[in-house]
Scaffold this motif. Structure first.
Motif, PDB file in Angstrom:
ATOM      1  N   THR A  70      16.639  17.981  17.419  1.00 28.73           N
ATOM      2  CA  THR A  70      17.742  17.290  17.597  1.00 28.73           C
ATOM      3  C   THR A  70      18.621  17.807  18.833  1.00 28.73           C
ATOM      4  O   THR A  70      19.227  16.803  19.423  1.00 28.73           O
ATOM      5  N   PHE A  76      21.330  11.758  23.110  1.00 29.93           N
ATOM      6  CA  PHE A  76      22.454  12.025  22.438  1.00 29.93           C
ATOM      7  C   PHE A  76      23.543  11.341  22.992  1.00 29.93           C
ATOM      8  O   PHE A  76      23.686  11.071  24.092  1.00 29.93           O
ATOM      9  N   ARG A  77      24.535  10.703  22.057  1.00 29.45           N
ATOM     10  CA  ARG A  77      25.539   9.611  22.400  1.00 29.45           C
ATOM     11  C   ARG A  77      24.898   8.419  23.102  1.00 29.45           C
ATOM     12  O   ARG A  77      25.830   7.362  23.412  1.00 29.45           O
ATOM     13  N   GLU A  80      22.939   6.264  17.744  1.00 31.19           N
ATOM     14  CA  GLU A  80      23.117   6.904  16.500  1.00 31.19           C
ATOM     15  C   GLU A  80      22.120   8.181  16.382  1.00 31.19           C
ATOM     16  O   GLU A  80      21.248   8.081  16.527  1.00 31.19           O
ATOM     17  N   ILE A  81      22.901   9.125  16.207  1.00 28.26           N
ATOM     18  CA  ILE A  81      22.374  10.446  15.988  1.00 28.26           C
ATOM     19  C   ILE A  81      21.560  10.764  14.501  1.00 28.26           C
ATOM     20  O   ILE A  81      22.090  10.296  13.627  1.00 28.26           O
ATOM     21  N   ASN A  82      20.607  11.316  14.753  1.00 31.42           N
ATOM     22  CA  ASN A  82      19.813  11.713  13.682  1.00 31.42           C
ATOM     23  C   ASN A  82      20.302  12.943  13.065  1.00 31.42           C
ATOM     24  O   ASN A  82      20.815  13.869  13.767  1.00 31.42           O
ATOM     25  N   ALA A  83      20.300  13.106  11.699  1.00 32.13           N
ATOM     26  CA  ALA A  83      20.800  14.225  11.101  1.00 32.13           C
ATOM     27  C   ALA A  83      19.775  15.382  11.360  1.00 32.13           C
ATOM     28  O   ALA A  83      18.601  14.870  11.354  1.00 32.13           O
ATOM     29  N   PRO A  84      20.223  16.440  12.024  1.00 33.03           N
ATOM     30  CA  PRO A  84      19.037  17.496  12.192  1.00 33.03           C
ATOM     31  C   PRO A  84      18.266  17.988  10.979  1.00 33.03           C
ATOM     32  O   PRO A  84      19.099  18.070   9.719  1.00 33.03           O
TER      33      PRO A  84
ATOM     34  N   MET B   1      23.835   9.476   6.092  1.00 36.52           N
ATOM     35  CA  MET B   1      24.721   9.358   6.883  1.00 36.52           C
ATOM     36  C   MET B   1      24.552  10.391   7.897  1.00 36.52           C
ATOM     37  O   MET B   1      24.430  11.755   7.699  1.00 36.52           O
ATOM     38  N   SER B   2      24.915  10.015   9.185  1.00 29.96           N
ATOM     39  CA  SER B   2      24.849  11.207  10.270  1.00 29.96           C
ATOM     40  C   SER B   2      26.025  11.253  11.237  1.00 29.96           C
ATOM     41  O   SER B   2      25.833  11.914  12.174  1.00 29.96           O
ATOM     42  N   LEU B  22      28.620  16.668   5.552  1.00 23.08           N
ATOM     43  CA  LEU B  22      27.841  16.499   6.666  1.00 23.08           C
ATOM     44  C   LEU B  22      28.004  17.913   7.760  1.00 23.08           C
ATOM     45  O   LEU B  22      27.251  18.358   8.313  1.00 23.08           O
ATOM     46  N   ASN B  29      22.233  24.193  10.301  1.00 25.32           N
ATOM     47  CA  ASN B  29      21.350  24.207  11.395  1.00 25.32           C
ATOM     48  C   ASN B  29      21.863  24.861  12.597  1.00 25.32           C
ATOM     49  O   ASN B  29      21.086  25.771  13.114  1.00 25.32           O
ATOM     50  N   SER B  43      23.067  20.531  23.886  1.00 25.86           N
ATOM     51  CA  SER B  43      23.390  19.122  23.177  1.00 25.86           C
ATOM     52  C   SER B  43      24.494  18.564  24.030  1.00 25.86           C
ATOM     53  O   SER B  43      24.676  17.439  24.404  1.00 25.86           O
ATOM     54  N   TYR B 301      29.942  18.951  17.946  1.00 28.71           N
ATOM     55  CA  TYR B 301      28.886  18.362  18.179  1.00 28.71           C
ATOM     56  C   TYR B 301      28.910  16.967  17.512  1.00 28.71           C
ATOM     57  O   TYR B 301      28.638  15.960  18.000  1.00 28.71           O
ATOM     58  N   ALA B 304      31.611  14.876  19.477  1.00 24.42           N
ATOM     59  CA  ALA B 304      30.960  14.594  20.575  1.00 24.42           C
ATOM     60  C   ALA B 304      29.953  13.465  20.562  1.00 24.42           C
ATOM     61  O   ALA B 304      30.045  12.386  21.530  1.00 24.42           O
ATOM     62  N   SER B 305      29.131  13.068  19.617  1.00 22.58           N
ATOM     63  CA  SER B 305      28.362  12.241  19.442  1.00 22.58           C
ATOM     64  C   SER B 305      28.972  10.977  19.365  1.00 22.58           C
ATOM     65  O   SER B 305      28.438   9.682  19.604  1.00 22.58           O
ATOM     66  N   ARG B 306      30.504  10.690  19.172  1.00 18.50           N
ATOM     67  CA  ARG B 306      31.096   9.744  19.214  1.00 18.50           C
ATOM     68  C   ARG B 306      31.944   9.473  20.401  1.00 18.50           C
ATOM     69  O   ARG B 306      32.985   8.503  20.618  1.00 18.50           O
ATOM     70  N   VAL B 307      31.726  10.274  21.641  1.00 14.84           N
ATOM     71  CA  VAL B 307      32.499  10.132  22.741  1.00 14.84           C
ATOM     72  C   VAL B 307      31.956   8.843  23.504  1.00 14.84           C
ATOM     73  O   VAL B 307      30.613   8.782  23.467  1.00 14.84           O
TER      74      VAL B 307
END
Lengths: 178, 308
Positions: A70, A76-77, A80-84, B1-2, B22, B29, B43, B301, B304-307
């Motif tokens: 992941t 990434f971005r 939708e990201i996957n949960a690791p 949900m991620s 979450l 991890n 990442s 992390y 950032a996935s929402r930037v």
């Protein structure tokens, strides 16, 4: 939506057995080889191969690990990201022959992430790739498998679904067409 | 949900229990990553993060910096003492100037409560609150709760007492919100003068007797006496505070059951806890610091996935 069966239970088992035999040809007693399944779905194939190899060869201590990619993905971005998932490799891969295992090979991007993630853990002597389903003519990167369960020629809008006894109740490979 | 339900991390108050869960599972991890030989993942390769510290900090700042570097983000650092703030620039101007250099995430510590919230409303970047006045310090609360979860297995039904200067403590407020959301019971303990007036309205128990509080709890979080914020004399003397609210080995050994000891740092050794207590087997103070990096990696992390 059309659903076509690519591998039924009988052929599924035969395919797994054949993949194991191919591994035995190349890896002798597996003393210098390790198996790594990619999270989340490649892990099922890795465990199945591992179990069958032990039964076929009688060798009990073949190293088996699970690798999550992941944090190494290139999308990434972008979606939708996957949960690791968990990474569990409790052995050294330095100078070992690594058999990297995933369920479906499509664009090759997951395998690219997998190789980067693996190289951060150690420097293997050699890496081989095993997949249950190879979707040909769809690669974004120059990556090809060494061991293939079945080859399928598909278009982008089609989907390959691999079902496992462990989570889906039965072993099967399906092709979905819009 | 991620992904998180919020765009910024301004306080624990805005997070749901699922968000916290979450963050914890993502931190699990990253903790595994931090135990590898190469403690780094790519990442956040294309993300730039500015660390804005308008107030002194060692641990939080280092912890954020390490978390950012281990995620491969580019970072710029800024501290108020060496900047144009001392020349009279406003907060929005300062931040907008930094954002003009294409920064995606701002980590900010500020002496005034609400500063992070204010920034989130006025600038176009993800904001992470690294402590705003006596308001909130969300990442500290997350790492505290995460460390309790790690030690005790779960937070549900656990009894946690927060001891010391509750009045000036952003750590206390964020901890109360976080622990309650995860199903733990919270008690605060300290001198009446260092207790906010309506603290019990948050649903916490209040005690002014350290022994009674420690006999009730599973975990004790011993806060630092903030010497720099004692603008009026809240207690007659440090010596008296130590006698009434300082934790030493004799008291720890005389309790009904073993209590886990935490401290957000920096420790005033010999004040809120003695050296022996800080270094005892019951103390998880250094685990808190270790977990801080994993928790901050998880927060950055996920944000950032929402930037866009």
């Amino acid at each position: 939506m059309q659903k076509r069966l690519l591998l039924d239970l009988t052929h599924f088992e035969i395919t797994i057995k054949r993949l194991c035999c191919q591994l035995i040809e190349n890896h002798d007693d597996f003393s210098n080889s390790v198996i790594i399944g990619l999270q989340p779905r490649g892990v099922f194939l890795a465990h199945r191969i591992h179990k069958n190899l032990q039964e076929l060869t009688g060798i009990k201590n073949i190293a088996l690990g699970e690798l999550d990619v992941t944090f190494y993905r290139d999308d990434f971005r972008r979606r939708e990201i996957n949960a690791p998932s968990e990474t569990r490799i409790d052995f050294s891969i330095a100078d070992k022959k690594v058999i990297l295992i995933d369920d479906v090979l499509f664009t090759g991007r997951t395998i690219r992430s997998g190789m980067d993630a693996m190289l951060d853990i150690g420097r293997p002597a050699k890496v081989e790739l095993m997949v249950l389903v190879n979707r040909r003519y769809s690669r974004h990167l120059p990556i090809e498998p060494d061991y293939v369960g079945i080859q399928v020629d598909t278009i982008r809008s089609e989907k390959v679904i691999v079902e496992w006894k462990e989570t889906d109740g039965k072993d099967a490979v399906w092709l979905l067409t819009e | 949900m991620s992904s998180l339900s919020t765009k910024h991390l301004l306080g624990i108050k805005d997070l749901s229990a699922e968000d916290i869960q979450l963050i914890f599972s993502t931190a699990d991890n990253f903790k595994e990553v931090l135990n590898r030989q190469i403690k780094k993942v790519p990442s956040l390769r294309d993300i730039t993060i500015a660390n804005l510290f308008f107030e002194n900090s060692t641990r939080t700042r280092l912890s954020f910096e390490l978390a950012e570097k281990r995620l491969s983000a580019d970072i710029v650092n800024f501290s108020a003492s060496s900047s144009s703030v001392s020349k009279g620039e406003t907060l929005i101007d300062t931040v907008n100037n930094i954002l003009a250099m294409k920064v995606d995430i701002v980590v900010m510590r500020h002496p005034h409560a609400g500063a992070a919230n204010f920034l989130a409303r006025h600038v176009n970047a993800r904001i992470v609150n690294a402590g705003d006045g006596a308001h909130e310090h969300p990442t500290q609360a997350l790492l505290d709760a995460y460390s309790i979860r790690e030690k005790e297995g779960s937070l549900k039904g656990k009894k946690v007492v927060i001891v010391g200067d509750i009045l000036h403590s952003r750590v206390a407020l964020s901890n109360i919100f976080c622990l309650q959301k995860m199903g733990a019971e919270v008690m605060v303990c300290g001198p009446t003068t260092l207790m906010p007036k309506y603290i019990s309205s948050l649903g916490v128990k209040v005690s002014h007797n350290l022994r009674e509080a420690l006999n009730w709890c599973d975990v004790a979080n011993m806060l630092r006496i903030q010497m720099e914020r004692q603008d009026i004399r809240y207690f007659p003397s440090l010596r008296e505070y130590i006698q009434l609210f300082g934790l030493n080995m004799d008291m720890l050994n005389s309790l009904k059951k073993p209590v886990t000891i935490m401290h957000p740092g920096p420790i005033n050794r010999g004040v809120e806890i003695t050296s022996e207590v800080a270094d005892s087997v019951q103390s998880i103070i250094l685990n808190q610091v270790e977990n801080g990096v994993a928790i901050r990696m998880a927060v950055l992390y996920l944000l950032a996935s929402r930037v866009d």
